[in-house]
Design an enzyme around this catalytic site. Structure first.
Site, PDB file in Angstrom:
ATOM      1  N   ASP A  10      -2.784  -0.855  -4.686  1.00  0.00           N
ATOM      2  CA  ASP A  10      -2.010  -0.103  -3.720  1.00  0.00           C
ATOM      3  C   ASP A  10      -0.605   0.033  -4.313  1.00  0.00           C
ATOM      4  OD1 ASP A  10      -1.183   1.048  -1.224  1.00  0.00           O
ATOM      5  OD2 ASP A  10      -0.317  -0.884  -0.685  1.00  0.00           O
ATOM      6  N   ASP A  12       2.749   0.928  -2.285  1.00  0.00           N
ATOM      7  CA  ASP A  12       3.824   0.417  -1.428  1.00  0.00           C
ATOM      8  C   ASP A  12       3.606  -1.058  -1.100  1.00  0.00           C
ATOM      9  OD1 ASP A  12       4.502   3.035  -1.492  1.00  0.00           O
ATOM     10  OD2 ASP A  12       4.108   3.466   0.613  1.00  0.00           O
TER      11      ASP A  12
END
Length: 220
Positions: A10, A12
């Site tokens: 991922d 963020d």
């Protein structure tokens, strides 16, 4: 040591910390609508699509808006967010991330991005990490946001691998759920009490190396 064939990250909260930028941008919209919006509220939006995030904020204020109004609000939010993230530099990469990516590359593991953010390309370019990812799947490529596993399944497909051969690194509850629903081993990056559905939870990637995989049931 048994190793996975790839890792899917991922963006963020795992690669860079964009939470403050999201909070500033969302709060500016909430303030316009006189909706109280806290950093705790912002935490609940991790891994959630832009439109769904706007709907959650409207729900906090017991407000309803048309699809056209929601689109206008999210566009303004995104404009403010992009203004902030476009000024990011390599100094904004979270501790240990660059080093861990190089360790994975040296060991021959493929690396992919699996982010719901449509701004992922902008961020990776700003911080200078774009070339380290063989596959990049972001919000521009998917129809379903997390906890739907689409973003990770598409990443594995583009890598030519089965989900069981990839390890997902996630900091959001919705992302961990997406990984598990897709059949991926998952490392949660953050607080164990929030990410307990992950196969393993680490506070950060500061000291991450290949031994992290020995702590996963799939590769022990």
């Amino acid at each position: 040591m048994i190793l996975p064939k790839a890792c899917i990250f991922d963006l963020d909260g795992v690669i860079v910390d964009t939470v403050p930028a999201h909070y500033i941008a969302w709060k500016s919209i909430a303030d316009e609508l006189n909706i109280p919006f806290t950093e705790q509220d912002n935490e609940q939006l991790k891994g959630v699509s832009r439109v769904d995030s706007m709907k959650r904020i409207l729900a906090i204020g017991n407000l309803e808006k048309s699809d056209e109004e929601i689109e206008a609000l999210t566009t303004r939010k995104n404009d403010r967010y992009v203004e902030i993230i476009s000024k990011m530099t390599p100094a904004d990469i979270l501790p240990g991330v660059r080093e861990f990516l190089h360790v994975l590359a040296k060991a021959g593991l493929k690396v992919a991005l699996g982010s719901s953010s449509k701004n992922a390309p902008t961020i990776l370019k700003a911080v200078g990490l774009s070339d380290l990812f063989q596959v990049k799947v972001d919000g521009n490529h998917i129809s379903h946001s997390k906890p739907h596993p689409e973003v990770f399944l598409l990443g594995a497909d583009r890598l030519g691998l089965h989900p069981s051969e990839c390890v997902v690194f996630e900091d959001a509850i919705s992302g961990v759920q997406a990984a598990k629903r897709g059949g991926f081993p998952c490392v949660g990056v953050g607080l164990p009490e929030l990410l307990h559905e992950a196969d393993l939870v680490v506070p950060d990637l500061k000291d991450a190396d290949l031994t992290i995989f020995k702590r996963l049931p799939s590769f022990a």
